[in-house]
Design a protein around this motif. Structure first.
Motif, PDB file in Angstrom:
ATOM      1  N   GLN A  56      -9.461  30.358  16.049  1.00  0.00           N
ATOM      2  CA  GLN A  56      -8.088  30.821  15.878  1.00  0.00           C
ATOM      3  C   GLN A  56      -7.187  29.685  16.324  1.00  0.00           C
ATOM      4  N   GLY A  57      -6.739  28.911  15.362  1.00  0.00           N
ATOM      5  CA  GLY A  57      -5.993  27.702  15.691  1.00  0.00           C
ATOM      6  C   GLY A  57      -6.934  26.710  16.337  1.00  0.00           C
ATOM      7  N   ARG A  58      -6.627  26.325  17.563  1.00  0.00           N
ATOM      8  CA  ARG A  58      -7.496  25.405  18.297  1.00  0.00           C
ATOM      9  C   ARG A  58      -8.459  26.138  19.224  1.00  0.00           C
TER      10      ARG A  58
END
Length: 101
Positions: A56-58
């Motif tokens: 999730q994103g980074r």
């Protein structure tokens, strides 16, 4: 889930990844490159047929399958396992036998 048919190296590497949830830090601990670790984890997931983490994103989080696999922790092999301890480089010289030439 039958983990016995999987590579112990891949399982041990995944366990280190699961501790860090960061490929770079886990690869550094394992003394391998980040891409090599990513390939090991990816192949492990393919062999199991299930994702081991989500992104999730980074941020990386383990899936329920990833948590189960991470609990199975074979001891990671290290380069020095199985080898005798290194002998000291400088050894005291034995005294020459006075009767020998």
């Amino acid at each position: 889930m039958d983990l016995s048919r999987l590579s112990t190296d891949a399982l041990a590497s995944f366990a280190v990844f699961a501790d860090h949830l960061n490929f770079t830090r886990a690869a550094e601990e394992l003394h391998i490159s980040q891409p090599a670790l990513h390939v090991k984890v990816q192949k492990l997931a393919e062999n199991l047929g299930r994702p081991l983490y989500t992104r999730q994103g980074r941020r990386l989080t383990l899936t329920s399958t990833g948590e189960q696999v991470a609990r199975f922790r074979p001891r990671p092999r290290r380069p020095h396992d199985g080898f005798p301890r290194r002998r000291p480089r400088h050894r005291p010289r034995s005294r020459p036998d006075p009767g020998r030439r």
